[in-house]
Motif scaffolding. Structure first.
Motif, mmCIF file in Angstrom:
data_model
loop_
_atom_site.group_PDB
_atom_site.id
_atom_site.type_symbol
_atom_site.label_atom_id
_atom_site.label_comp_id
_atom_site.label_asym_id
_atom_site.label_seq_id
_atom_site.Cartn_x
_atom_site.Cartn_y
_atom_site.Cartn_z
ATOM 1 N N SER A 2 27.581 45.106 76.326
ATOM 2 C CA SER A 2 27.269 45.237 77.742
ATOM 3 C C SER A 2 25.866 44.696 78.007
ATOM 4 O O SER A 2 25.076 44.499 77.095
ATOM 5 C CB SER A 2 27.363 46.688 78.194
ATOM 6 O OG SER A 2 26.391 47.463 77.534
ATOM 7 N N HIS A 5 22.373 46.402 84.119
ATOM 8 C CA HIS A 5 22.545 46.141 85.544
ATOM 9 C C HIS A 5 23.867 45.462 85.898
ATOM 10 O O HIS A 5 24.038 45.038 87.031
ATOM 11 C CB HIS A 5 21.380 45.332 86.111
ATOM 12 C CG HIS A 5 20.037 45.891 85.765
ATOM 13 N ND1 HIS A 5 19.587 47.103 86.255
ATOM 14 C CD2 HIS A 5 19.065 45.438 84.946
ATOM 15 C CE1 HIS A 5 18.386 47.348 85.769
ATOM 16 N NE2 HIS A 5 18.050 46.364 84.969
ATOM 17 N N THR A 7 28.208 45.681 86.072
ATOM 18 C CA THR A 7 29.201 46.740 86.241
ATOM 19 C C THR A 7 30.395 46.563 85.327
ATOM 20 O O THR A 7 31.432 47.169 85.539
ATOM 21 C CB THR A 7 29.680 46.776 87.695
ATOM 22 O OG1 THR A 7 30.249 45.514 88.022
ATOM 23 C CG2 THR A 7 28.547 47.102 88.646
ATOM 24 N N PHE A 8 30.278 45.716 84.303
ATOM 25 C CA PHE A 8 31.388 45.535 83.378
ATOM 26 C C PHE A 8 30.891 45.455 81.943
ATOM 27 O O PHE A 8 29.727 45.175 81.692
ATOM 28 C CB PHE A 8 32.204 44.282 83.722
ATOM 29 C CG PHE A 8 31.425 42.999 83.591
ATOM 30 C CD1 PHE A 8 31.418 42.306 82.392
ATOM 31 C CD2 PHE A 8 30.717 42.490 84.651
ATOM 32 C CE1 PHE A 8 30.708 41.124 82.260
ATOM 33 C CE2 PHE A 8 30.012 41.313 84.540
ATOM 34 C CZ PHE A 8 30.005 40.633 83.336
ATOM 35 N N LEU A 24 35.432 48.230 83.482
ATOM 36 C CA LEU A 24 34.753 48.037 84.756
ATOM 37 C C LEU A 24 34.287 49.363 85.332
ATOM 38 O O LEU A 24 34.980 50.372 85.226
ATOM 39 C CB LEU A 24 35.703 47.388 85.762
ATOM 40 C CG LEU A 24 36.312 46.071 85.340
ATOM 41 C CD1 LEU A 24 37.483 45.721 86.222
ATOM 42 C CD2 LEU A 24 35.272 44.987 85.379
ATOM 43 N N LYS A 25 33.118 49.346 85.935
ATOM 44 C CA LYS A 25 32.613 50.529 86.622
ATOM 45 C C LYS A 25 32.800 50.302 88.117
ATOM 46 O O LYS A 25 32.456 49.242 88.638
ATOM 47 C CB LYS A 25 31.131 50.744 86.321
ATOM 48 C CG LYS A 25 30.559 51.969 86.963
ATOM 49 C CD LYS A 25 29.120 52.317 86.601
ATOM 50 C CE LYS A 25 28.240 51.224 86.152
ATOM 51 N NZ LYS A 25 26.843 51.611 85.991
ATOM 52 N N GLY A 26 33.370 51.268 88.810
ATOM 53 C CA GLY A 26 33.611 51.111 90.237
ATOM 54 C C GLY A 26 33.365 52.391 90.997
ATOM 55 O O GLY A 26 33.049 53.427 90.423
ATOM 56 N N SER A 27 33.509 52.288 92.302
ATOM 57 C CA SER A 27 33.373 53.458 93.158
ATOM 58 C C SER A 27 34.044 53.165 94.487
ATOM 59 O O SER A 27 34.319 52.013 94.815
ATOM 60 C CB SER A 27 31.898 53.799 93.379
ATOM 61 O OG SER A 27 31.260 52.748 94.073
ATOM 62 N N LYS A 38 28.278 54.907 98.052
ATOM 63 C CA LYS A 38 29.267 54.861 96.978
ATOM 64 C C LYS A 38 29.616 56.289 96.566
ATOM 65 O O LYS A 38 28.729 57.093 96.301
ATOM 66 C CB LYS A 38 28.735 54.065 95.806
ATOM 67 C CG LYS A 38 28.483 52.615 96.170
ATOM 68 C CD LYS A 38 28.221 51.781 94.964
ATOM 69 C CE LYS A 38 27.984 50.344 95.325
ATOM 70 N NZ LYS A 38 29.028 49.699 96.043
ATOM 71 N N ARG A 41 32.780 57.770 91.731
ATOM 72 C CA ARG A 41 32.606 56.737 90.695
ATOM 73 C C ARG A 41 33.657 56.893 89.604
ATOM 74 O O ARG A 41 34.056 58.001 89.277
ATOM 75 C CB ARG A 41 31.208 56.813 90.113
ATOM 76 C CG ARG A 41 30.148 56.494 91.149
ATOM 77 C CD ARG A 41 28.754 56.469 90.561
ATOM 78 N NE ARG A 41 27.769 56.296 91.599
ATOM 79 C CZ ARG A 41 27.320 55.117 91.989
ATOM 80 N NH1 ARG A 41 27.754 54.027 91.417
ATOM 81 N NH2 ARG A 41 26.415 55.029 92.948
ATOM 82 N N PHE A 43 35.660 54.648 85.941
ATOM 83 C CA PHE A 43 35.712 53.547 84.988
ATOM 84 C C PHE A 43 37.154 53.092 84.869
ATOM 85 O O PHE A 43 38.069 53.905 84.856
ATOM 86 C CB PHE A 43 35.175 53.966 83.616
ATOM 87 C CG PHE A 43 33.697 54.188 83.612
ATOM 88 C CD1 PHE A 43 32.829 53.117 83.502
ATOM 89 C CD2 PHE A 43 33.177 55.453 83.737
ATOM 90 C CE1 PHE A 43 31.464 53.312 83.507
ATOM 91 C CE2 PHE A 43 31.806 55.667 83.742
ATOM 92 C CZ PHE A 43 30.954 54.593 83.637
#
Length: 61
Positions: A2, A5, A7-8, A24-27, A38, A41, A43
């Motif tokens: 990784s 900063h 998001t993946f 992937l990190k999302g919200s 956001k 949250r 993953f």
């Protein structure tokens, strides 16, 4: 693997270093007091199920 900063994250097997997928990190975005924030949250993991070579689109290996 990784990078700060982003998001993946790329995911590899620890022993063979085979590529397994991407995490992937999302919200969800929600409007709070007139501003977008956001929330919730989560993953998500995306991976390949199968790899093969075919002669035409839609054909199964």
């Amino acid at each position: 693997m990784s990078y700060p900063h982003l998001t993946f994250t790329f995911v590899f097997d620890r022993e063979t270093y085979d590529y397994l997928g991407i995490r992937l990190k999302g919200s969800n975005d929600e409007r709070v007091d007139g501003e977008w924030r956001k929330t919730d949250r989560y993953f998500e993991m995306r991976s390949r199920q199968e790899v093969g070579v075919v002669d035409r689109i839609g054909q199964r290996p």
